[in-house]
Design a protein around this motif. Structure first.
Motif, mmCIF file in Angstrom:
data_model
loop_
_atom_site.group_PDB
_atom_site.id
_atom_site.type_symbol
_atom_site.label_atom_id
_atom_site.label_comp_id
_atom_site.label_asym_id
_atom_site.label_seq_id
_atom_site.Cartn_x
_atom_site.Cartn_y
_atom_site.Cartn_z
ATOM 1 N N GLU A 205 -17.369 -28.711 39.304
ATOM 2 C CA GLU A 205 -18.251 -28.150 40.332
ATOM 3 C C GLU A 205 -18.619 -26.705 40.001
ATOM 4 N N THR A 206 -17.659 -25.955 39.468
ATOM 5 C CA THR A 206 -17.923 -24.566 39.080
ATOM 6 C C THR A 206 -18.953 -24.502 37.964
ATOM 7 N N PHE A 207 -18.777 -25.335 36.947
ATOM 8 C CA PHE A 207 -19.744 -25.370 35.841
ATOM 9 C C PHE A 207 -21.145 -25.696 36.347
ATOM 10 N N GLU A 208 -21.243 -26.645 37.269
ATOM 11 C CA GLU A 208 -22.556 -27.044 37.787
ATOM 12 C C GLU A 208 -23.192 -25.927 38.612
ATOM 13 N N SER A 209 -22.372 -25.176 39.359
ATOM 14 C CA SER A 209 -22.916 -24.144 40.243
ATOM 15 C C SER A 209 -23.511 -22.970 39.470
ATOM 16 N N ILE A 210 -23.059 -22.749 38.236
ATOM 17 C CA ILE A 210 -23.586 -21.625 37.452
ATOM 18 C C ILE A 210 -24.285 -22.121 36.182
ATOM 19 N N SER A 211 -24.734 -23.366 36.232
ATOM 20 C CA SER A 211 -25.374 -23.952 35.043
ATOM 21 C C SER A 211 -26.652 -23.201 34.661
ATOM 22 N N ILE A 212 -27.406 -22.730 35.661
ATOM 23 C CA ILE A 212 -28.657 -22.006 35.359
ATOM 24 C C ILE A 212 -28.345 -20.732 34.582
ATOM 25 N N MET A 213 -27.307 -20.033 35.007
ATOM 26 C CA MET A 213 -26.895 -18.804 34.320
ATOM 27 C C MET A 213 -26.467 -19.093 32.888
ATOM 28 N N ALA A 214 -25.786 -20.200 32.679
ATOM 29 C CA ALA A 214 -25.338 -20.568 31.335
ATOM 30 C C ALA A 214 -26.508 -21.001 30.458
ATOM 31 N N GLU A 215 -27.469 -21.689 31.058
ATOM 32 C CA GLU A 215 -28.618 -22.177 30.292
ATOM 33 C C GLU A 215 -29.467 -21.033 29.748
ATOM 34 N N ARG A 220 -22.736 -23.729 26.340
ATOM 35 C CA ARG A 220 -22.288 -25.055 26.769
ATOM 36 C C ARG A 220 -20.906 -24.937 27.408
ATOM 37 N N CYS A 221 -20.783 -25.466 28.621
ATOM 38 C CA CYS A 221 -19.511 -25.442 29.350
ATOM 39 C C CYS A 221 -18.915 -26.854 29.364
ATOM 40 N N SER A 222 -17.645 -26.966 29.076
ATOM 41 C CA SER A 222 -17.022 -28.284 29.021
ATOM 42 C C SER A 222 -15.519 -28.183 29.266
ATOM 43 N N ILE A 223 -14.921 -29.343 29.528
ATOM 44 C CA ILE A 223 -13.468 -29.448 29.641
ATOM 45 C C ILE A 223 -12.917 -29.899 28.293
ATOM 46 N N LYS A 224 -11.861 -29.277 27.855
ATOM 47 C CA LYS A 224 -11.293 -29.562 26.539
ATOM 48 C C LYS A 224 -10.872 -31.030 26.433
ATOM 49 N N LYS A 225 -11.132 -31.616 25.268
ATOM 50 C CA LYS A 225 -10.729 -33.002 25.039
ATOM 51 C C LYS A 225 -9.215 -33.125 25.156
ATOM 52 N N GLY A 226 -8.792 -34.168 25.836
ATOM 53 C CA GLY A 226 -7.365 -34.365 26.070
ATOM 54 C C GLY A 226 -6.912 -33.821 27.400
ATOM 55 N N GLY A 259 -23.214 -20.058 22.636
ATOM 56 C CA GLY A 259 -21.760 -20.134 22.586
ATOM 57 C C GLY A 259 -21.206 -21.277 23.411
ATOM 58 N N THR A 260 -19.899 -21.286 23.572
ATOM 59 C CA THR A 260 -19.221 -22.330 24.338
ATOM 60 C C THR A 260 -18.191 -21.718 25.280
ATOM 61 N N ILE A 261 -17.985 -22.404 26.391
ATOM 62 C CA ILE A 261 -16.916 -22.069 27.332
ATOM 63 C C ILE A 261 -16.131 -23.340 27.562
ATOM 64 N N THR A 262 -14.827 -23.268 27.355
ATOM 65 C CA THR A 262 -13.990 -24.452 27.454
ATOM 66 C C THR A 262 -12.868 -24.230 28.457
ATOM 67 N N ALA A 263 -12.720 -25.170 29.378
ATOM 68 C CA ALA A 263 -11.629 -25.125 30.349
ATOM 69 C C ALA A 263 -10.584 -26.157 29.965
ATOM 70 N N SER A 264 -9.323 -25.783 30.107
ATOM 71 C CA SER A 264 -8.228 -26.706 29.792
ATOM 72 C C SER A 264 -7.180 -26.639 30.886
ATOM 73 N N MET A 265 -6.492 -27.758 31.104
ATOM 74 C CA MET A 265 -5.467 -27.846 32.140
ATOM 75 C C MET A 265 -4.262 -28.568 31.572
ATOM 76 N N TYR A 266 -3.073 -28.042 31.877
ATOM 77 C CA TYR A 266 -1.843 -28.627 31.357
ATOM 78 C C TYR A 266 -0.778 -28.646 32.445
ATOM 79 N N ASN A 267 -0.034 -29.738 32.494
ATOM 80 C CA ASN A 267 1.149 -29.812 33.356
ATOM 81 C C ASN A 267 2.303 -29.230 32.553
ATOM 82 N N THR A 268 2.736 -28.021 32.902
ATOM 83 C CA THR A 268 3.683 -27.305 32.050
ATOM 84 C C THR A 268 5.129 -27.752 32.225
ATOM 85 N N ASP A 269 5.577 -27.878 33.477
ATOM 86 C CA ASP A 269 6.990 -28.194 33.693
ATOM 87 C C ASP A 269 7.213 -29.167 34.840
ATOM 88 N N GLY A 270 6.159 -29.854 35.233
ATOM 89 C CA GLY A 270 6.286 -30.779 36.340
ATOM 90 C C GLY A 270 6.077 -30.140 37.692
#
Length: 349
Positions: A205-215, A220-226, A259-270
């Motif tokens: 939702e954040t990426f979509e809300s500022i897509s015009i600014m990024a364009e 390119r804004c994306s979530i990291k593979k995996g 350029g690129t902007i990449t977001a990543s999320m990890y479950n670190t310790d449960g």
């Protein structure tokens, strides 16, 4: 066990009196050649010397020591503690007193250094605040003066100048709103409305809300593979959205064309989810990294770029994350990019 290092006032008095009585008694023995006057003189000098020396220590030296302790603790001790240090001072050795005074001096030096640092921070804050206000105010003044001097009658420029003045008024409004928000955050007045939500959905939702600014910079804004697998966090959704918007907007402002902007999320310790926003922009010099979450702080490279904003975004992000009881960190290299990450609690059962 007897120790010269922790000798008491009474022990010191006795040893001093003994040091006087022994040679004097020896002198009496040499003169009189009898033990009776020697013993009497030894006991009299030892007893009298002990009482006199102990009296001097009690009445003079320790009175001064009590004054020292009162001076050290008077600014921060309770009334009970002040009475204790003034009238019931424990019998400490001179070495103990020296150690206490050195400890107080060290603490006092640290407090002075902290005050100097705060004073420097205050000066920089006022200077930066003045800079942030002057830019839009002077722009508005210039547009209004031009319009009053005759441009108002020119339909080709009047609307354009009014729109630019309105843009700077909006910038001032945003700056005042950010100042008000960070003041409330620092006073601990932020009320969190926590709920469970999928962090990947909020990032999209954040990426979509500022897509015009990024364009505009073809970023390119994306979530990291995996990292696409849904992770549920328990936090204030709108406040976390504000953090993400600030981080992504900064990545766009200081990012490079195509350029690129990449977001990543990890479950670190449960129990915690780590969220990171990474770009491949200009990066931040290492010397500036410890200060980027300060209010209005910008690197020299950042100030030289034509970017808008209040300069309070990262400071607000830090306060929001800390209000959640979590941490925020930054990693960056010049001409390589910047990664800012923060943690959130996982879904509550």
């Amino acid at each position: 066990m007897f120790s010269l290092k922790n000798i008491s006032p009474r022990q010191l008095s006795f040893l001093t009196a003994l040091g006087l009585a022994a040679p004097i008694s020896l002198l009496v023995f040499i003169i009189e050649k009898r033990w009776q006057p020697v013993l009497i003189s030894f006991l009299v000098i030892l007893g009298g010397g002990y009482l006199l020396i102990n009296l001097v220590l009690e009445r003079f030296i320790y009175r001064k020591i009590k004054l020292i302790y009162k001076f050290i603790y008077q600014t921060k001790a309770t009334r009970r503690e002040e009475t204790y240090y003034k009238y019931i001072l424990p019998r400490k050795s001179i070495d103990d007193v020296r150690a206490d005074v050195e400890a107080w001096a060290t603490e006092n030096k640290q407090e002075v250094e902290l005050l100097r640092a705060n004073e420097q921070f205050r000066k920089e804050f006022l200077q930066n605040l003045s800079h942030e206000f002057k830019t839009p105010v002077f722009a508005i003044q210039g547009y209004v003066d031009t319009l009053l001097q005759g441009a108002l009658e020119n339909p080709q420029v009047n609307r354009k100048f009014l729109e630019k003045a309105a843009t700077n008024v909006e910038r001032l409004t945003n700056l005042l709103n950010d100042l008000d928000e960070i003041s409330r955050l620092e006073r601990g007045e932020l009320k969190l409305i926590k709920q469970s939500f999928v962090i990947q959905d909020l990032v999209k939702e954040t990426f979509e809300s500022i897509s015009i600014m990024a364009e505009q910079k073809n970023i390119r804004c994306s979530i990291k593979k995996g990292c696409e697998s849904p992770l549920t966090v328990f936090a204030d959704k709108e406040k976390v959205r504000q953090v993400l918007v600030n981080l992504v907007e900064n990545s766009i402002k200081y990012g490079k064309q195509n350029g690129t902007i990449t977001a990543s999320m990890y479950n670190t310790d449960g129990s915690h989810i780590l969220v990171e926003v990474r770009d491949d922009g200009i990066g931040i010099p290492e010397k500036h990294l410890p200060r980027i979450f300060e209010r209005f702080y910008r690197t020299d490279e950042g100030r030289s770029r034509d970017v808008t904003g209040s300069g309070l975004g990262l400071a607000i992000c830090k306060h929001i994350i800390e209000a959640h009881g979590q941490t925020i960190h930054v990693r960056s290299r010049e001409d390589v990019g910047t990664s800012i990450g923060f943690t959130l609690d996982t879904k509550k059962e």
